[in-house]
Design an enzyme around this catalytic site. Structure first.
Site, PDB file in Angstrom:
ATOM      1  N   LYS A 158       8.787  45.362 -36.120  1.00  0.00           N
ATOM      2  CA  LYS A 158       7.615  45.581 -36.976  1.00  0.00           C
ATOM      3  C   LYS A 158       7.033  44.236 -37.407  1.00  0.00           C
ATOM      4  CE  LYS A 158       6.235  47.684 -41.324  1.00  0.00           C
ATOM      5  NZ  LYS A 158       6.562  48.556 -42.452  1.00  0.00           N
ATOM      6  N   GLU A 180      17.551  38.412 -35.441  1.00  0.00           N
ATOM      7  CA  GLU A 180      18.339  38.948 -34.323  1.00  0.00           C
ATOM      8  C   GLU A 180      17.438  39.256 -33.130  1.00  0.00           C
ATOM      9  OE1 GLU A 180      18.406  39.939 -37.466  1.00  0.00           O
ATOM     10  OE2 GLU A 180      20.402  40.624 -38.081  1.00  0.00           O
ATOM     11  N   GLY A 185      10.128  50.848 -41.108  1.00  0.00           N
ATOM     12  CA  GLY A 185      10.959  50.667 -39.909  1.00  0.00           C
ATOM     13  C   GLY A 185      11.806  51.892 -39.608  1.00  0.00           C
ATOM     14  N   ARG A 186      12.464  52.423 -40.639  1.00  0.00           N
ATOM     15  CA  ARG A 186      13.378  53.562 -40.414  1.00  0.00           C
ATOM     16  C   ARG A 186      12.637  54.876 -40.242  1.00  0.00           C
ATOM     17  NH1 ARG A 186      13.834  51.018 -45.157  1.00  0.00           N
ATOM     18  NH2 ARG A 186      13.368  52.103 -47.115  1.00  0.00           N
ATOM     19  N   GLU A 224      19.310  53.152 -46.430  1.00  0.00           N
ATOM     20  CA  GLU A 224      18.351  52.078 -46.682  1.00  0.00           C
ATOM     21  C   GLU A 224      17.212  52.600 -47.558  1.00  0.00           C
ATOM     22  OE1 GLU A 224      15.922  49.982 -43.581  1.00  0.00           O
ATOM     23  OE2 GLU A 224      17.353  48.360 -43.822  1.00  0.00           O
ATOM     24  N   HIS A 234      39.976  65.321 -34.504  1.00  0.00           N
ATOM     25  CA  HIS A 234      41.278  64.736 -34.179  1.00  0.00           C
ATOM     26  C   HIS A 234      41.456  63.383 -34.842  1.00  0.00           C
ATOM     27  CE1 HIS A 234      42.202  67.956 -31.368  1.00  0.00           C
ATOM     28  NE2 HIS A 234      40.889  67.974 -31.190  1.00  0.00           N
ATOM     29  N   LYS A 270      20.176  37.830 -45.771  1.00  0.00           N
ATOM     30  CA  LYS A 270      19.360  37.148 -44.751  1.00  0.00           C
ATOM     31  C   LYS A 270      19.105  35.699 -45.161  1.00  0.00           C
ATOM     32  CE  LYS A 270      16.544  41.092 -43.225  1.00  0.00           C
ATOM     33  NZ  LYS A 270      15.212  41.662 -43.182  1.00  0.00           N
TER      34      LYS A 270
HETATM   35  O1  F6P Z   1      16.637  44.205 -42.435  1.00  0.00           O
HETATM   36  C1  F6P Z   1      16.183  45.500 -42.593  1.00  0.00           C
HETATM   37  C2  F6P Z   1      14.974  45.778 -41.765  1.00  0.00           C
HETATM   38  O2  F6P Z   1      13.857  45.252 -42.368  1.00  0.00           O
HETATM   39  C3  F6P Z   1      14.828  47.264 -41.513  1.00  0.00           C
HETATM   40  O3  F6P Z   1      14.228  47.920 -42.554  1.00  0.00           O
HETATM   41  C4  F6P Z   1      14.081  47.271 -40.234  1.00  0.00           C
HETATM   42  O4  F6P Z   1      14.140  48.515 -39.610  1.00  0.00           O
HETATM   43  C5  F6P Z   1      14.792  46.183 -39.485  1.00  0.00           C
HETATM   44  O5  F6P Z   1      15.073  45.214 -40.465  1.00  0.00           O
HETATM   45  C6  F6P Z   1      14.047  45.574 -38.335  1.00  0.00           C
HETATM   46  O6  F6P Z   1      12.850  45.024 -38.737  1.00  0.00           O
HETATM   47  P1  F6P Z   1      11.724  44.633 -37.694  1.00  0.00           P
HETATM   48  O7  F6P Z   1      11.289  45.876 -37.008  1.00  0.00           O
HETATM   49  O8  F6P Z   1      10.632  44.007 -38.497  1.00  0.00           O
HETATM   50  O9  F6P Z   1      12.323  43.664 -36.717  1.00  0.00           O
END
Ligand code: F6P
Length: 548
Positions: free
Chosen positions: A213, A219, A274-275, A360, A391, A511
């Site tokens: 987003k 990452e 995002g979620r 979240e 199990h 972060k």
């Molecule tokens: O760190 C949390 C977050 O902001 C989530 O809410 C989001 O889904 C994820 O990181 C990834 O964010 P982006 O889509 O901006 O890379």
């Protein structure tokens, strides 16, 4: 009154809350065995059906009075008004001053939802059309890689909402996927994730879908840069990026900075959390796998649940009841966690997806106004597909000292009939709910001749809450309805706790500290580490022992 300036009374001071507390004191002493014995029609009456989902909540520890009080609480907390504010596009994410319009992502073309003077539904359908055209080109082989061959592998790079929705939906809908196209997902900054996902792939046949987003997530950018190097090392030409990378983002400037032509970018908007984004362009990998028509079915399932949520009276409203039962368990019966237990192998990533959606969103300690909430908020959400969990951790669910509420999810048909195995699977689902609710008494065990010393070990107290969601089959439409059910349930709970379910400030501190430590690890000569003693010692030890 403007939504943002609305003052809400303290939750625990509400008469409806106090009435629920009084009633809970009685209900805590009642056993599900009694509730069923007193009402032979309970199994049918404590159930409802919406958007293709049958929801049985008879095995929840509620009676008609508890439900009545919970429904009054929902009314008093303004659930209807807040839902309408969301559907109208008001800026209900107050801490980020944003509208919350995932419902617009599946609105029909005829609808109009205006944000800042723009009909966002038209924008949504514009992006859907571009996605469909692109997916058709890739799926048909018309879209060629840099060396002229067709795309055989799609690697989705993203994390959180830019990964969990896509991977969950891909796994869930594999039976509808084009098996010629192999999809992989890379999320973790741990290089192993990328290395293992790509080790057997041919760069000339691989398309990367970089989903973020913000397009600033550490990452995702690290993995996207790794993918770029991996691709260019093999194809040896910058021009290959245009054929092997597409982006999904709200941030065109950062996409361009990374080197992806914005002609190869699929956009969405800041009003999609995002979620809550798996049905936006973030679902590009899903559409590549299952095709635009099935993706349309997925959206139709979401829409059916949205319409039900918006229109059905609370007492027949599936997301509202689902949410209220969660409030009852969390705040009045002291249940600390919810196990989501799909008896459907294709839903193996569904618990992980729901963890982000629920925790979240509602793992918050302050109200919208910044005061301490004063009651427990989101329970811990976890789970595994059945029957595997039986199990391992089901022992605790049946006989442990902590209460766990279970959501069982099952389907009447399977995509993979194998002898009588689907019946066996479903027999296990039904058996678990029954065992949890009714247990096995010491008297029953003694009557069966169980030795006295073993009776305590073999006793099941029962009275453990569960709901069962049963649908005909797991198809795109059903998946959409299922996800929308949980989205709206999370929303309703957030309204009752009076929290902002759409921000996520709790992920920020880690972060920031990681950025600082990453700089220190990159420059091992940093003269003085200024963390706490434990963190300093760990960093020093790591520097000493790391391989390179
Ligand atoms: O760190 C949390 C977050 O902001 C989530 O809410 C989001 O889904 C994820 O990181 C990834 O964010 P982006 O889509 O901006 O890379």
């Amino acid at each position: 009154m403007a939504y943002r300036t609305m003052k809400t009374p303290r939750l625990t001071a509400r008469p409806e809350w106090k009435a629920l507390q009084r009633h809970a004191a009685t209900m805590r002493r009642r056993h599900l065995r009694e509730l069923f014995a007193a009402d032979t029609g309970r199994g049918e009456r404590f159930a409802l059906e919406a958007a293709g989902l049958y929801f049985d909540y008879a095995k929840q520890r509620v009676d008609a009075q508890a439900l009545k009080l919970l429904l009054r609480l929902a009314q008093a907390c303004g659930v209807r008004e807040r839902a309408e504010a969301m559907f109208r596009g008001e800026r209900i994410n107050t801490t980020e001053d944003r509208a919350v319009l995932h419902v617009a992502l599946r609105a029909s073309r005829r609808e109009r939802i205006v944000v800042d003077g723009r009909n966002v539904v038209a924008d949504v359908h514009g992006v859907l059309a571009r996605m469909a055209a692109f997916c058709e080109r890739v799926r048909s082989g018309e879209w060629k890689g840099h060396r002229g061959g067709r795309i055989r592998h799609v690697v989705n790079i993203g994390i959180g909402g830019s990964d969990l929705g896509p991977v969950m939906a891909y796994e869930a809908l594999r039976a509808y996927a084009d098996r010629e196209l192999d999809l992989r997902f890379v999320s973790n900054v741990d290089g192993t994730d990328f290395a293992e996902a790509t080790r057997d792939l041919d760069p000339a046949q691989t398309l990367f879908v970089v989903c973020s987003k913000t397009f600033t997530t550490q990452e995702t950018l690290a993995n996207a840069h790794a993918a770029r190097r991996w691709c260019l090392d093999a194809l040896g030409d910058e021009a290959a990026v245009a054929k092997h990378f597409v982006a999904v983002s709200t941030n065109a400037a950062e996409v361009a900075k990374f080197g992806i032509d914005t002609a190869n970018m699929f956009g969405f908007w800041d009003w999609v959390g995002g979620r809550y984004s798996m049905d936006s362009a973030i679902g590009l990998s899903t559409m590549l796998a299952i095709g635009p028509a099935h993706f349309g079915e997925l959206l139709a399932g979401f829409r059916a649940m949205d319409e039900h949520f918006r229109k059905a009276p609370f007492e027949r409203n599936l997301p509202v009841l689902h949410a209220l039962l969660g409030i009852w368990n969390t705040n009045f019966l002291g249940v600390e966690s919810v196990a989501v237990l799909p008896y459907e192998q294709y839903l193996k990533r569904f618990p992980a997806y729901l963890q982000q959606l629920a925790m979240e969103s509602n793992g918050k300690h302050v109200t919208r106004a910044g005061a301490r909430v004063g009651v427990d908020t989101c329970p811990i959400v976890w789970g595994e597909p059945g029957t595997n969990g039986q199990h391992s951790f089901y022992q605790l669910i049946h006989q442990g000292t902590r209460a766990v509420a279970c959501d069982f999810i099952g389907f009447c048909e399977t995509a993979n009939p194998l002898g009588d195995q689907h019946d066996l699977l479903m027999a296990n689902l039904f058996a678990q709910g029954e065992a949890l609710a009714f247990g096995k008494t010491a008297a029953e065990l003694r009557a069966e001749g169980v030795p006295a010393a073993l009776v305590p070990h073999k006793t099941f107290d029962g009275n453990r809450s569960s709901s069962t969601i049963l649908a005909r089959r797991l198809d795109p439409r059903t998946l959409g309805a299922l996800v929308a059910l949980y989205e709206h349930s999370v929303f309703v709970q957030g309204v009752i706790w009076d929290i902002d379910s759409f921000d996520q400030w709790g992920v920020e501190l880690g972060k920031v500290l990681a950025r600082r430590i990453a700089a220190e690890l990159a420059a091992p000569k940093t003269p003085r580490l200024a963390h706490d003693g434990s963190t300093n010692a760990l960093i020093r030890r790591y520097r000493r022992l790391r391989g390179s």
